[in-house]
Design an enzyme around this catalytic site. Structure first.
Site, PDB file in Angstrom:
ATOM      1  N   SER A  10       0.860  -1.187   0.000  1.00  0.00           N
ATOM      2  CA  SER A  10       0.000   0.000   0.000  1.00  0.00           C
ATOM      3  C   SER A  10       0.892   1.231   0.000  1.00  0.00           C
ATOM      4  CB  SER A  10      -0.882   0.003   1.247  1.00  0.00           C
ATOM      5  OG  SER A  10      -1.334   1.322   1.480  1.00  0.00           O
ATOM      6  N   HIS A  35      -1.191  -1.284  -4.329  1.00  0.00           N
ATOM      7  CA  HIS A  35      -2.462  -0.975  -3.657  1.00  0.00           C
ATOM      8  C   HIS A  35      -2.534   0.531  -3.428  1.00  0.00           C
ATOM      9  CE1 HIS A  35      -5.986  -1.949  -1.195  1.00  0.00           C
ATOM     10  NE2 HIS A  35      -5.547  -1.059  -0.313  1.00  0.00           N
ATOM     11  N   ASP A  37      -4.637   3.631  -2.043  1.00  0.00           N
ATOM     12  CA  ASP A  37      -5.692   3.973  -1.086  1.00  0.00           C
ATOM     13  C   ASP A  37      -6.208   5.392  -1.316  1.00  0.00           C
ATOM     14  OD1 ASP A  37      -5.978   1.678   0.711  1.00  0.00           O
ATOM     15  OD2 ASP A  37      -3.879   2.068   1.231  1.00  0.00           O
ATOM     16  N   MET A  39      -8.748   8.211  -0.036  1.00  0.00           N
ATOM     17  CA  MET A  39      -9.552   8.629   1.130  1.00  0.00           C
ATOM     18  C   MET A  39     -10.013  10.063   0.946  1.00  0.00           C
ATOM     19  SD  MET A  39      -7.208   7.115   4.196  1.00  0.00           S
ATOM     20  CE  MET A  39      -6.469   5.477   4.098  1.00  0.00           C
ATOM     21  N   HIS A  68      -8.350   1.222  -4.082  1.00  0.00           N
ATOM     22  CA  HIS A  68      -9.257   0.993  -2.955  1.00  0.00           C
ATOM     23  C   HIS A  68      -9.929   2.321  -2.622  1.00  0.00           C
ATOM     24  CE1 HIS A  68      -9.466  -0.002   1.674  1.00  0.00           C
ATOM     25  NE2 HIS A  68     -10.656   0.170   1.132  1.00  0.00           N
ATOM     26  N   MET A  70     -12.094   4.697  -0.644  1.00  0.00           N
ATOM     27  CA  MET A  70     -12.735   4.981   0.650  1.00  0.00           C
ATOM     28  C   MET A  70     -13.332   6.370   0.512  1.00  0.00           C
ATOM     29  SD  MET A  70      -9.666   3.395   2.956  1.00  0.00           S
ATOM     30  CE  MET A  70      -8.513   3.466   1.592  1.00  0.00           C
ATOM     31  N   MET A 139     -11.375  -5.851   5.201  1.00  0.00           N
ATOM     32  CA  MET A 139     -10.585  -4.965   6.056  1.00  0.00           C
ATOM     33  C   MET A 139     -10.321  -5.672   7.387  1.00  0.00           C
ATOM     34  SD  MET A 139     -10.122  -2.318   4.196  1.00  0.00           S
ATOM     35  CE  MET A 139      -9.121  -1.468   5.427  1.00  0.00           C
ATOM     36  N   ASP A 181      -6.578  -6.514   4.069  1.00  0.00           N
ATOM     37  CA  ASP A 181      -5.983  -5.172   4.156  1.00  0.00           C
ATOM     38  C   ASP A 181      -5.995  -4.669   5.591  1.00  0.00           C
ATOM     39  OD1 ASP A 181      -5.096  -2.586   3.695  1.00  0.00           O
ATOM     40  OD2 ASP A 181      -6.812  -1.988   2.456  1.00  0.00           O
TER      41      ASP A 181
END
Ligand code: DX5
Ligand code: ZN
Length: 232
Positions: A10, A35, A37, A39, A68, A70, A139, A181
């Site tokens: 990540s 990966h 992320d 957010m 991913h 979020m 998660m 994750d």
């Protein structure tokens, strides 16, 4: 999508001032997947990176970029990530008003699609959309931050998810990845693999390992994770 294990660093824990180098180094050190992320300081209490950064790193590697999300809402941003070169896009069902429609949108934009389950979110949300799912992401921490501890109940949930996926694959032949994750380290990755995961996100474990080495290489930590997996 075979049955071998994949390591997915990540980049949340990478050095953002040298992000391109970090990605080149981690791939050269044996990582399989990047990966990524995303957010939004709304669905989760942190703010990270978007499609512009995905587009900027895309030319650096042929490796799969696993986005991913979020974020809430999710649909508006999906085509942007597809255009930016994402290969897999996953989202949290709580963040979409229409889960089936969001999965279809990801597929229409040419990407693999997946659902992400928070620690308390029940797995049955996947049951009627398996035909549109390429990856399930569980998660093992609450989303928002790197460096948190693995929640042991995730092992129980992994076994359940593995059963559901294997039953679906037996019926249809379709392969679905099972990714974990949060809090994955050398001391628990074997146990996590035994519970059914085939794809392992590791942020602080990987990028924390080479903070002091120059040039930053990740062979030792990725080798150590693979050595643990070889014992399974
Ligand atoms: C957390 C992110 C993770 C995070 C994992 O919300 O989804 O991908 O980077 O970090 P570690 O491996 O440090 O728990
Ligand atoms: Zn993640």
């Amino acid at each position: 999508m075979g049955s071998q294990y994949r390591i997915a660093p990540s980049i949340l824990s990478a050095n953002f001032a040298k992000l391109g180098e970090e990605i080149t180094n981690v791939i050269a050190s044996g990582a399989d997947v990047i990966h990524f992320d995303v957010m939004d300081n709304h669905y989760v209490p942190n703010l990270t990176i978007g499609p512009l950064v995905c587009e900027a790193i895309r030319p650096l590697t042929d490796a799969i970029i696993d986005v991913h999300l979020m974020v809430k809402p999710v649909d508006r941003i999906i085509p942007d990530f597809a255009k930016a070169g994402a290969n897999i896009i996953t989202f949290h069902p709580e963040a979409s008003e229409h889960i089936d429609r969001t999965l279809a949108l990801i597929k229409e934009n040419g990407c693999k699609a997946g659902l992400v389950f928070n620690p308390a979110t029940p797995l049955d949300l996947m049951d009627h959309v398996m035909d549109k799912i390429d990856m399930i992401l569980l998660m093992s921490v609450n989303p928002g931050f790197g460096g948190q501890s693995f929640i042991p109940e995730a092992l129980v949930k992994l076994r359940l998810a593995r059963q559901k996926i294997d039953a679906y694959t037996a019926k249809t032949g379709k392969q679905i990845w099972l990714e974990i994750d949060g809090g994955v380290k050398t001391n628990n990755i074997a146990e996590i693999a035994k519970a059914g995961a085939d794809t392992f996100v590791a942020g602080s474990a990987v990028f924390g390992a080479a903070k002091d080495s120059d040039p930053h290489r990740y062979d030792t930590i990725i080798g150590a994770l693979r050595a643990e997996l070889a014992k399974v």
